[in-house]
Design an enzyme around this catalytic site. Structure first.
Site, PDB file in Angstrom:
ATOM      1  N   ASN A   1       0.806  -1.233   0.000  1.00  0.00           N
ATOM      2  CA  ASN A   1       0.000   0.000   0.000  1.00  0.00           C
ATOM      3  C   ASN A   1       0.834   1.277   0.000  1.00  0.00           C
ATOM      4  OD1 ASN A   1       0.758  -0.579   2.654  1.00  0.00           O
ATOM      5  ND2 ASN A   1      -0.964   0.553   3.490  1.00  0.00           N
TER       6      ASN A   1
ATOM      7  N   GLU B   1       3.322  -5.286  12.439  1.00  0.00           N
ATOM      8  CA  GLU B   1       2.364  -4.185  12.237  1.00  0.00           C
ATOM      9  C   GLU B   1       1.290  -4.719  11.304  1.00  0.00           C
ATOM     10  OE1 GLU B   1       2.505  -1.523  13.901  1.00  0.00           O
ATOM     11  OE2 GLU B   1       4.530  -1.754  14.683  1.00  0.00           O
TER      12      GLU B   1
ATOM     13  N   CYS C   1      -3.323   1.623   6.290  1.00  0.00           N
ATOM     14  CA  CYS C   1      -3.746   0.903   7.501  1.00  0.00           C
ATOM     15  C   CYS C   1      -4.345   1.859   8.530  1.00  0.00           C
ATOM     16  CB  CYS C   1      -2.562   0.160   8.088  1.00  0.00           C
ATOM     17  SG  CYS C   1      -1.156   1.233   8.372  1.00  0.00           S
TER      18      CYS C   1
ATOM     19  N   GLU D   1       7.077   0.475  16.404  1.00  0.00           N
ATOM     20  CA  GLU D   1       8.106   1.024  15.526  1.00  0.00           C
ATOM     21  C   GLU D   1       8.260   2.502  15.858  1.00  0.00           C
ATOM     22  OE1 GLU D   1       6.516   0.096  11.608  1.00  0.00           O
ATOM     23  OE2 GLU D   1       7.721  -1.716  11.567  1.00  0.00           O
TER      24      GLU D   1
HETATM   25  P1  NDP Z   1       0.071  -9.402   3.247  1.00  0.00           P
HETATM   26  O1  NDP Z   1       0.034  -9.864   4.650  1.00  0.00           O
HETATM   27  O2  NDP Z   1      -0.611 -10.195   2.218  1.00  0.00           O
HETATM   28  O3  NDP Z   1       1.575  -9.245   2.750  1.00  0.00           O
HETATM   29  C1  NDP Z   1       2.529  -8.439   3.397  1.00  0.00           C
HETATM   30  C2  NDP Z   1       3.911  -8.915   3.010  1.00  0.00           C
HETATM   31  O4  NDP Z   1       4.117 -10.223   3.520  1.00  0.00           O
HETATM   32  C3  NDP Z   1       4.122  -9.026   1.497  1.00  0.00           C
HETATM   33  O5  NDP Z   1       5.453  -8.699   1.184  1.00  0.00           O
HETATM   34  C4  NDP Z   1       3.836 -10.492   1.268  1.00  0.00           C
HETATM   35  O6  NDP Z   1       4.391 -10.949   0.081  1.00  0.00           O
HETATM   36  C5  NDP Z   1       4.483 -11.104   2.484  1.00  0.00           C
HETATM   37  N1  NDP Z   1       4.003 -12.446   2.831  1.00  0.00           N
HETATM   38  C6  NDP Z   1       2.822 -13.048   2.495  1.00  0.00           C
HETATM   39  N2  NDP Z   1       2.770 -14.289   3.028  1.00  0.00           N
HETATM   40  C7  NDP Z   1       3.924 -14.475   3.713  1.00  0.00           C
HETATM   41  C8  NDP Z   1       4.455 -15.550   4.499  1.00  0.00           C
HETATM   42  N3  NDP Z   1       3.793 -16.672   4.688  1.00  0.00           N
HETATM   43  N4  NDP Z   1       5.663 -15.402   5.073  1.00  0.00           N
HETATM   44  C9  NDP Z   1       6.350 -14.255   4.916  1.00  0.00           C
HETATM   45  N5  NDP Z   1       5.915 -13.198   4.171  1.00  0.00           N
HETATM   46  C10 NDP Z   1       4.711 -13.309   3.599  1.00  0.00           C
HETATM   47  O7  NDP Z   1      -0.451  -7.900   3.297  1.00  0.00           O
HETATM   48  P2  NDP Z   1      -0.710  -6.957   2.060  1.00  0.00           P
HETATM   49  O8  NDP Z   1       0.532  -6.817   1.238  1.00  0.00           O
HETATM   50  O9  NDP Z   1      -1.978  -7.393   1.421  1.00  0.00           O
HETATM   51  O10 NDP Z   1      -0.921  -5.543   2.789  1.00  0.00           O
HETATM   52  C11 NDP Z   1      -2.118  -5.105   3.274  1.00  0.00           C
HETATM   53  C12 NDP Z   1      -2.207  -5.344   4.768  1.00  0.00           C
HETATM   54  O11 NDP Z   1      -1.169  -4.651   5.423  1.00  0.00           O
HETATM   55  C13 NDP Z   1      -3.487  -4.802   5.358  1.00  0.00           C
HETATM   56  O12 NDP Z   1      -4.017  -5.749   6.247  1.00  0.00           O
HETATM   57  C14 NDP Z   1      -3.037  -3.577   6.120  1.00  0.00           C
HETATM   58  O13 NDP Z   1      -3.846  -3.233   7.208  1.00  0.00           O
HETATM   59  C15 NDP Z   1      -1.673  -3.978   6.565  1.00  0.00           C
HETATM   60  N6  NDP Z   1      -0.871  -2.804   6.864  1.00  0.00           N
HETATM   61  C16 NDP Z   1      -0.571  -2.538   8.181  1.00  0.00           C
HETATM   62  C17 NDP Z   1       0.156  -1.407   8.518  1.00  0.00           C
HETATM   63  C18 NDP Z   1       0.521  -1.116   9.935  1.00  0.00           C
HETATM   64  O14 NDP Z   1       1.403  -0.296  10.147  1.00  0.00           O
HETATM   65  N7  NDP Z   1      -0.060  -1.767  10.918  1.00  0.00           N
HETATM   66  C19 NDP Z   1       0.597  -0.463   7.487  1.00  0.00           C
HETATM   67  C20 NDP Z   1       0.242  -0.846   6.145  1.00  0.00           C
HETATM   68  C21 NDP Z   1      -0.471  -1.981   5.860  1.00  0.00           C
HETATM   69  P3  NDP Z   1       3.507 -11.004  -1.263  1.00  0.00           P
HETATM   70  O15 NDP Z   1       2.788  -9.703  -1.393  1.00  0.00           O
HETATM   71  O16 NDP Z   1       4.524 -11.172  -2.288  1.00  0.00           O
HETATM   72  O17 NDP Z   1       2.597 -12.159  -1.080  1.00  0.00           O
END
Ligand code: NDP
Length: 477
Positions: free
Chosen positions: A147, A245, A279, A458
């Site tokens: 995002n 996070e 988020c 963080e």
């Molecule tokens: P995901 O959880 O799908 O993915 C996040 C990252 O983790 C990506 O790089 C993804 O790779 C990787 N990933 C996926 N599966 C695994 C695994 N089993 N082991 C290790 N890494 C893995 O989230 P999104 O990318 O869809 O992001 C959106 C989410 O992030 C929302 O829920 C949002 O709320 C949250 N978010 C939270 C924030 C905060 O500060 N709390 C800030 C911004 C977003 P790949 O994409 O290649 O599958």
């Protein structure tokens, strides 16, 4: 073509396999991304381990020096980075220029500066002097979402590197481009080999390999709660340090005694900025019954005025949704809201712009009312341009509804009554509370969520403490 950055070099994945990288605004592949696996991660871990010996020993000023070289290159390539973010993610180019890239630069500047003031404790008695030595952990993994791609990537790698660790980072498979461009800049800036390694690929393969690698001492992860849970369970047996996070379902609480115009303008941003894919966006808007009807009318009218469409157009307010799959997920929640008796006040459908983006993945900014606070749509994270309106009468009632979800990342309170602001802020279950504002970020403050929104904090020295291990040294006097 995106390549991995391992041991200071841009490399193809060992598998030789790639997958497509899409521009969501036109729904077309425009490049390819390495489908990396555990062999690439293993190479990166070896490189990071080798680099750690020297990187952890050089003075922090010298590490900051590398950051400042990278910053000047990012400033030189500012427009290219912003455009890459816009094409990869679908967000408006204007937003990438005003938020994403400036903040990515600021993350590096901030950690390069604060490391100079980082102190450790000492405890003195008649018998002994104790002091705390803080040492970097070694090799750490940084996994970031799609995002705010470069913004969150740098938010993780900067504190890790500046405190003397070497990093294996994995950006989201959906938005790899700016992390790739960043690795080119690291090479140009002369960052020593192996200090930062960037592995591209699927989370379930490359991401998982980073989490499970025995040399990786800590994981900093931002992403969905489901993925966070999986990472926590695989890391638990190995006692890796974890900073997670995760998702949110943030409440915005509007009291009748708020500064109405300021609240209205800011709530439009907290609902739909970055297509609602932040988020910290507020997705449940609780409005005091005395101003509910007025708010509903004004907010809906203003939402209808938002310009959705080509992210490259300078006056676009809302761009494309990052992927077809995510667009379909958002639309399925709107459908569910209707089934559960929700009334769509505006939006509610896929949007088809005219011109070059007519095939792109867009969703109309959507406002829904009439849903119970505890239904699925009001409990689960949608992460798109969809908000619900819910009226309330008393503080107790609104707190009960606001705190009813599994999440607890951020919240917003609108009131001019100071006592009420303090009272509600202290009782709301979230890691961040904004009163009469939204998204003001002082990078020194602790950032993170409670409940299923994550563990750890963080930001500022919290981040430096996470990436270092405390050692007590006791000297008998
Ligand atoms: P995901 O959880 O799908 O993915 C996040 C990252 O983790 C990506 O790089 C993804 O790779 C990787 N990933 C996926 N599966 C695994 C695994 N089993 N082991 C290790 N890494 C893995 O989230 P999104 O990318 O869809 O992001 C959106 C989410 O992030 C929302 O829920 C949002 O709320 C949250 N978010 C939270 C924030 C905060 O500060 N709390 C800030 C911004 C977003 P790949 O994409 O290649 O599958």
């Amino acid at each position: 073509m995106v390549k991995n950055y391992i041991n200071g070099e841009l490399l193809e994945p060992l598998s030789g396999e790639y997958f497509d990288n899409y521009d969501p605004s036109v729904a077309k592949a425009y490049g390819i991304v390495p489908d990396s696996d555990e062999r690439d991660v293993d190479m990166a871990a070896q490189a990071a381990n080798n680099a750690f010996k020297e990187w952890s020993q050089i003075p922090a000023e010298e590490r900051s020096g590398y950051f400042f070289k990278i910053i000047s290159l990012m400033q030189r390539d500012f427009n290219e980075l912003a455009r890459a973010e816009c094409v990869d993610n679908g967000k408006p180019f204007s937003l990438a220029k005003s938020v994403d890239i400036p903040r990515a630069i600021r993350n590096l500047e901030f950690f390069a500066s604060i490391i100079q003031g980082f102190e450790s404790q000492s405890h003195h008695t008649k018998e002994a002097l104790n002091y705390t030595l803080r040492s970097p952990l070694g090799v750490v993994g940084a996994i970031s979402p799609w995002n705010l791609p470069l913004y969150l990537f740098t938010w993780k790698i900067a504190p890790a590197l500046i405190s003397g660790n070497c990093v294996i980072a994995k950006p989201s498979e959906l938005t790899p481009m700016t992390a790739y461009l960043f690795s080119e800049l690291c090479i140009e800036a002369g960052l020593p080999k192996g200090v930062l390694n960037v592995i591209h690929g699927y989370g379930s393969k490359a991401g998982r390999a980073i989490v499970n690698h025995p040399d990786v001492k800590a994981i900093t992860f931002t992403g969905g709660t489901k993925t966070g849970r999986e990472i926590a369970s695989s890391a638990s047996g190995t006692f890796k340090k974890l900073s997670l996070e995760l998702g949110g379902k943030n409440p915005v609480i509007v009291f009748h005694d708020c500064d109405y115009e300021k609240m209205l303008a800011t709530t439009l941003l907290s609902s739909f900025r970055n297509q609602g894919e932040i988020c910290l966006c507020g997705s449940r808007i609780f409005v005091h019954k005395d101003i509910y009807e007025k708010f509903k009318k004004d907010f809906t009218e203003n939402t209808k005025k938002l310009k959705v469409g080509d992210p490259l157009e300078p006056d676009t307010d809302q761009g494309a949704i990052v992927s077809k799959e995510h667009m379909e997920k958002i639309l399925s929640y709107i459908e569910l809201a209707e089934k559960d008796g929700g009334r769509i006040l505006c939006g509610g459908k896929r949007f088809t712009p005219e011109g070059r983006c007519r095939e792109g993945w867009f969703v109309e900014p959507t406002v829904i009312e009439g849903l119970p606070y505890d239904c699925k749509v009001n409990q689960e994270e949608i992460f798109g341009p969809v908000v619900t309106l819910i009226p309330f009468e008393t503080e107790e009632e609104v707190l009960n509804m606001a705190n009813s979800t599994d999440y607890g990342l951020a919240s917003v309170i609108w009131t001019e009554n100071l006592s009420r602001a303090h009272r509600v802020a202290s009782q709301i279950q979230s890691g961040i509370v904004w009163v009469n504002c939204w998204m003001i970020r002082d990078l020194r403050t602790p950032f993170g969520g409670v409940k299923s929104s994550g563990i750890g904090r963080e930001g500022g020295y919290e981040a430096i403490r996470f990436f270092t291990e405390a050692k007590n040294i006791c000297i008998k006097i």
